[in-house]
Design a protein around this motif. Structure first.
Motif, PDB file in Angstrom:
ATOM      1  N   VAL A   1     -19.942  35.542 -37.457  1.00  0.00           N
ATOM      2  CA  VAL A   1     -19.809  35.503 -36.001  1.00  0.00           C
ATOM      3  C   VAL A   1     -19.341  36.884 -35.535  1.00  0.00           C
ATOM      4  O   VAL A   1     -18.427  37.478 -36.121  1.00  0.00           O
ATOM      5  CB  VAL A   1     -18.818  34.403 -35.586  1.00  0.00           C
ATOM      6  CG1 VAL A   1     -18.390  34.567 -34.135  1.00  0.00           C
ATOM      7  CG2 VAL A   1     -19.433  33.032 -35.811  1.00  0.00           C
ATOM      8  N   GLY A   2     -19.942  37.392 -34.470  1.00  0.00           N
ATOM      9  CA  GLY A   2     -19.722  38.791 -34.092  1.00  0.00           C
ATOM     10  C   GLY A   2     -18.307  39.134 -33.704  1.00  0.00           C
ATOM     11  O   GLY A   2     -17.765  40.158 -34.131  1.00  0.00           O
ATOM     12  N   THR A   3     -17.684  38.283 -32.878  1.00  0.00           N
ATOM     13  CA  THR A   3     -16.334  38.552 -32.390  1.00  0.00           C
ATOM     14  C   THR A   3     -15.510  37.285 -32.445  1.00  0.00           C
ATOM     15  O   THR A   3     -15.964  36.223 -31.998  1.00  0.00           O
ATOM     16  CB  THR A   3     -16.353  39.082 -30.947  1.00  0.00           C
ATOM     17  OG1 THR A   3     -17.122  40.288 -30.894  1.00  0.00           O
ATOM     18  CG2 THR A   3     -14.947  39.362 -30.443  1.00  0.00           C
ATOM     19  N   LEU A   4     -14.305  37.386 -32.990  1.00  0.00           N
ATOM     20  CA  LEU A   4     -13.364  36.268 -33.025  1.00  0.00           C
ATOM     21  C   LEU A   4     -12.096  36.664 -32.276  1.00  0.00           C
ATOM     22  O   LEU A   4     -11.418  37.622 -32.650  1.00  0.00           O
ATOM     23  CB  LEU A   4     -12.993  35.908 -34.462  1.00  0.00           C
ATOM     24  CG  LEU A   4     -13.969  35.069 -35.275  1.00  0.00           C
ATOM     25  CD1 LEU A   4     -13.416  34.846 -36.680  1.00  0.00           C
ATOM     26  CD2 LEU A   4     -14.228  33.732 -34.599  1.00  0.00           C
ATOM     27  N   GLY A   5     -11.801  35.921 -31.208  1.00  0.00           N
ATOM     28  CA  GLY A   5     -10.521  36.068 -30.540  1.00  0.00           C
ATOM     29  C   GLY A   5      -9.554  35.037 -31.096  1.00  0.00           C
ATOM     30  O   GLY A   5      -9.932  33.892 -31.341  1.00  0.00           O
ATOM     31  N   LEU A   6      -8.305  35.440 -31.317  1.00  0.00           N
ATOM     32  CA  LEU A   6      -7.281  34.565 -31.892  1.00  0.00           C
ATOM     33  C   LEU A   6      -6.104  34.493 -30.939  1.00  0.00           C
ATOM     34  O   LEU A   6      -5.496  35.517 -30.627  1.00  0.00           O
ATOM     35  CB  LEU A   6      -6.804  35.101 -33.246  1.00  0.00           C
ATOM     36  CG  LEU A   6      -7.875  35.494 -34.271  1.00  0.00           C
ATOM     37  CD1 LEU A   6      -7.220  36.149 -35.482  1.00  0.00           C
ATOM     38  CD2 LEU A   6      -8.696  34.278 -34.684  1.00  0.00           C
ATOM     39  N   VAL A   7      -5.781  33.286 -30.477  1.00  0.00           N
ATOM     40  CA  VAL A   7      -4.658  33.093 -29.560  1.00  0.00           C
ATOM     41  C   VAL A   7      -3.561  32.309 -30.269  1.00  0.00           C
ATOM     42  O   VAL A   7      -3.790  31.178 -30.712  1.00  0.00           O
ATOM     43  CB  VAL A   7      -5.087  32.325 -28.297  1.00  0.00           C
ATOM     44  CG1 VAL A   7      -3.885  32.090 -27.382  1.00  0.00           C
ATOM     45  CG2 VAL A   7      -6.169  33.072 -27.550  1.00  0.00           C
TER      46      VAL A   7
END
Length: 234
Positions: free
Chosen positions: A50-56
């Motif tokens: 997956v190209g971009t992973l945001g982690l919150v």
């Protein structure tokens, strides 16, 4: 290492192929919570390309996390989860852009954060955040891959997607009643979030790459004591 070599085992699947892999590479996914569910979610999404992973996540690693939160090690106890998770995921796949957000998702930041991504995946552990994610995704037109666990049981659904999109409120319409409930028992087998988080990752990959039949408006449930599972229409 070339992308062709890295992803050869999945691009050889006719359901995915190079076109599907290109779609994965262009997809931005926000994982809300990198604990028990978020660990396998993030690992398998990063592994798949997956190209971009945001982690919150605003939490730090604790010893009691290590039984199920497989992103972390004993040496990282006390450190911020998003920093440790980002380091591990970058080591797994340097082609993936990892965007850590060391905060809690709340009414003040939810819309701005979610608007930056194509799909939101649920790694959180409370009702209030799920209502917030679902409402924001519905307003912005973003698919919401929901997952929840308890003890040996888990459930997964895809909300805010498809011609007859359902939301978290269709599953639990009584928000006030849900929020008045006492905190759920936190007893859980470590494999439970592993299996359910992987099921969530599978739904994200189906949405991103365009194969299979996502759980749009349907709830998959599993009881790991008996391995009985069901899919219910919402």
């Amino acid at each position: 290492m070339s992308a062709a070599e890295r992803y050869a085992r999945q691009t050889s699947l006719p359901e995915l192929g190079r076109e599907g892999q290109d779609r994965l590479r262009r997809t931005r996914v926000l994982v809300v919570g990198v604990g028990g569910l978020g660990s396998p979610l993030a690992l398998y999404l990063a592994g798949a390309g997956v190209g971009t992973l945001g982690l919150v996540d605003a939490d730090t690693v604790s010893v009691s996390n290590l039984q199920r939160q497989i992103l972390y090690t004993e040496a990282e106890v006390g450190l911020p989860k998003v920093d440790c998770a980002a380091r591990r995921l970058r080591a797994l796949n340097s082609d993936v852009c990892i965007e850590p957000h060391p905060c809690r998702l709340d009414a003040d930041n939810a819309e701005a954060l979610i608007a930056r991504y194509d799909i939101v995946a649920d790694g959180c552990d409370n009702f209030a955040t799920r209502y917030l994610v679902s409402d924001t995704c519905r307003r912005l037109g973003k698919p919401y891959v929901y997952g929840a666990i308890r003890a040996f049981e888990g459930q997964v659904a895809v909300f805010c997607h498809g011609p007859q999109a359902r939301t978290y409120r269709d599953l639990y319409p009584d928000e006030e009643g849900m929020l008045r409930m006492p905190p759920p028992d936190n007893a859980v087998m470590g494999v439970t979030p592993g299996i359910v988080g992987c099921a969530e990752a599978n739904e994200v990959l189906k949405l991103a790459a365009g194969y299979g039949a996502p759980l749009d408006g349907r709830l998959w449930t599993v009881d790991l004591r008996t391995m009985e599972s069901y899919i219910l229409d919402l």
